[in-house]
Design a protein around this motif. Structure first.
Motif, PDB file in Angstrom:
ATOM      1  N   ALA A  14       0.787  -1.530   0.065  1.00  0.00           N
ATOM      2  CA  ALA A  14       0.455   0.574  -0.141  1.00  0.00           C
ATOM      3  C   ALA A  14       0.983   1.204   0.056  1.00  0.00           C
ATOM      4  O   ALA A  14       1.785   1.296   1.296  1.00  0.00           O
ATOM      5  CB  ALA A  14      -0.792   0.063   1.230  1.00  0.00           C
ATOM      6  N   GLU A  16       1.113   5.613  -0.181  1.00  0.00           N
ATOM      7  CA  GLU A  16       0.147   6.757  -0.166  1.00  0.00           C
ATOM      8  C   GLU A  16       0.907   7.918  -0.929  1.00  0.00           C
ATOM      9  O   GLU A  16       1.436   7.993   0.016  1.00  0.00           O
ATOM     10  CB  GLU A  16      -0.198   6.613   1.465  1.00  0.00           C
ATOM     11  CG  GLU A  16      -1.371   7.779   1.827  1.00  0.00           C
ATOM     12  CD  GLU A  16      -2.187   7.541   2.816  1.00  0.00           C
ATOM     13  OE1 GLU A  16      -2.701   6.559   3.031  1.00  0.00           O
ATOM     14  OE2 GLU A  16      -1.286   8.658   3.800  1.00  0.00           O
ATOM     15  N   GLU A  55      -1.850  -1.642  -4.106  1.00  0.00           N
ATOM     16  CA  GLU A  55      -3.105  -0.286  -3.370  1.00  0.00           C
ATOM     17  C   GLU A  55      -2.062   1.103  -3.736  1.00  0.00           C
ATOM     18  O   GLU A  55      -1.014   0.896  -2.794  1.00  0.00           O
ATOM     19  CB  GLU A  55      -3.776  -0.835  -2.606  1.00  0.00           C
ATOM     20  CG  GLU A  55      -5.088   0.652  -2.958  1.00  0.00           C
ATOM     21  CD  GLU A  55      -5.772   0.436  -1.914  1.00  0.00           C
ATOM     22  OE1 GLU A  55      -7.399   0.198  -1.673  1.00  0.00           O
ATOM     23  OE2 GLU A  55      -5.054   0.732  -0.469  1.00  0.00           O
ATOM     24  N   ARG A  95      -5.592  -0.429  -7.946  1.00  0.00           N
ATOM     25  CA  ARG A  95      -5.117  -1.275  -7.249  1.00  0.00           C
ATOM     26  C   ARG A  95      -4.882  -2.621  -8.507  1.00  0.00           C
ATOM     27  O   ARG A  95      -5.613  -2.118  -9.357  1.00  0.00           O
ATOM     28  CB  ARG A  95      -6.241  -1.606  -6.215  1.00  0.00           C
ATOM     29  CG  ARG A  95      -6.022  -2.566  -5.494  1.00  0.00           C
ATOM     30  CD  ARG A  95      -6.946  -2.594  -4.205  1.00  0.00           C
ATOM     31  NE  ARG A  95      -6.443  -4.299  -4.248  1.00  0.00           N
ATOM     32  CZ  ARG A  95      -6.869  -4.600  -2.723  1.00  0.00           C
ATOM     33  NH1 ARG A  95      -7.624  -3.487  -2.082  1.00  0.00           N
ATOM     34  NH2 ARG A  95      -6.762  -5.760  -1.835  1.00  0.00           N
TER      35      ARG A  95
END
Ligand SMILES: [Cu+2]
Length: 433
Positions: A14, A16, A55, A95
């Motif tokens: 993941a 960000e 993601e 994703r």
């Protein structure tokens, strides 16, 4: 698994993307953008060939994209919009599943446009380490260290020839100026594997480690045919060096940029043996030494006919004093050189030799996406073999020849990794027939 259940599952990776303030030192804060609130981004470890769900959430107000540098991915997720990877809109997320190959020291970074804004794209903090572990790991070292070199706070300055070049007044290793990060702790007798990445937007860096030498075992993550011990490393933008260092000289030492004026802006890190104290010691090397050929095998001239040459001449078109130049490949700038008519066309399975002739007065770190190439000749030297890379520095006025097999169909970007050059058209899209 049903789709709904799959969507609810946490991804393997993941990322960000969000605004972040880097504290390079207590006096130098830099407002930038980072992955997961750290610079470099999180160290990702993947297993060769083992699918990963990824993601990426973009919390900035600009479109973003993540390029997986040195991997053999489909164009749709490789991370270059020129190849057809979709941008991640501001505030949006994406994703997908990727299968990481080949094993080795890779990295991930943004692949956007900066132009005159020297805080955007690779000028900022969007870069991180990726280690793809081989299926069977023959690791023979006691400790692993990842070091990322970066330049910050650039400004365009007009040079003697009238070109505008970025210059920087803050440089870091792992986001910290020399003396402000945590020292790396080592023990006498340890073998330390150093994975070093130059994530600089534009600058070549020279690195030495006082009191020690580097046994280079891989370049751009790929094992070299001849592992050699050297006193210093040279890394062009986007290049990686993996080297084993024998910790056989107790003390407190500096690993840093060889050129004093660059180290003075921060590019260094302290390496400290247990039970050693005192001021970190730096021994100034007297000259800059690096030769890719040290690590290669002698090569045989390829049998005629089996390898198709692609000639690529690099030059720039001056736009007038104080303006940025336009960069050209075979007389055409991107995207004019990359239409379905003008793009170099590849046949799947064919081996190609890129014959790069640099007719400009700058060095260029040339990067091929989605493939690994073999370095075959530098300047007018003898043929070499076995040195596999994805970035190669082509000197001003020089020639470099590399070969690759067209074994990953899909649009493939080939470009100069210097941000200001790629922004000014120094790219070409290779297409498969
Ligand atoms: Cu360039």
């Amino acid at each position: 698994m049903r789709d709904a259940a799959r969507a609810a599952t946490a991804p393997d990776v993941a990322l960000e993307i969000a605004p972040y303030t880097l504290e390079a030192s207590p006096k130098r804060s830099i407002k930038t953008v980072a992955y997961n609130g750290q610079i470099p981004g999180p160290l990702l470890r993947m297993r060769e060939g083992q699918a990963q769900s990824v993601e990426i959430r973009n919390l900035t107000s600009d479109d973003e994209i993540v390029h997986w540098h040195g991997l053999f991915l489909p164009s749709e997720i490789d991370g270059a919009m020129e190849e057809g990877t979709p941008m991640i809109a501001a505030g949006a997320s994406t994703r997908y599943t990727m299968t990481p190959n080949p094993a080795g020291f890779r990295w991930y970074h943004t692949h956007t446009f900066a132009g005159k804004n020297l805080t955007k794209a690779q000028y900022g903090g969007l870069h991180g380490f990726l280690l793809i572990e081989p299926r069977d790991n023959p690791a023979r070292y006691d400790q692993e260290v990842f070091l990322g070199l970066h330049d910050w706070h650039g400004q365009f300055l007009s040079s003697d020839d009238g070109f505008m070049n970025p210059v920087y007044d803050v440089t870091t290793i792992n986001g910290k100026m020399l003396g402000f990060g945590d020292p790396i702790q080592v023990k006498q007798g340890e073998r330390v594997m150093m994975h070093i990445l130059n994530s600089s937007p534009t600058e070549v860096h020279w690195i030495s480690f006082s009191g020690h030498s580097f046994r280079v075992v891989a370049l751009d993550g790929n094992p070299v045919p001849k592992s050699r011990e050297v006193e210093m490393l040279r890394l062009a933008p986007a290049e990686r060096v993996s080297a084993i260092v024998e910790m056989n000289h107790p003390g407190v030492w500096v690993l840093g940029e060889v050129r004093k004026h660059v180290q003075a802006t921060g590019m260094g890190i302290v390496i400290e043996y247990g039970n050693s104290t005192g001021k970190p010691v730096w021994n100034q090397p007297q000259e800059l030494v690096w030769d890719y050929r040290l690590f290669a095998n002698p090569g045989l001239t390829a049998p005629g006919g089996s390898v198709k040459p692609i000639e690529l001449a690099f030059d720039s078109k001056f736009q007038g004093h104080g303006n940025e130049e336009l960069w050209r490949i075979n007389g055409l700038t991107y995207p004019q050189n990359s239409t379905p008519v003008t793009s170099p066309l590849l046949q799947a399975g064919q081996r190609y030799r890129l014959v790069m002739k640099n007719k400009s007065m700058d060095d260029h770190p040339m990067h091929l996406h989605r493939h690994t190439f073999e370095v075959r000749r530098l300047e007018d030297g003898a043929e070499i073999a076995g040195l596999r890379k994805d970035v190669i520095l082509v000197h001003a006025g020089g020639t470099v020849e590399v070969e690759f097999v067209a074994n990953n169909p899909g649009k493939t970007l080939f470009h100069c990794h210097q941000q200001d050059h790629m922004d000014r058209g120094f790219m070409v899209l290779l297409r498969y027939a």
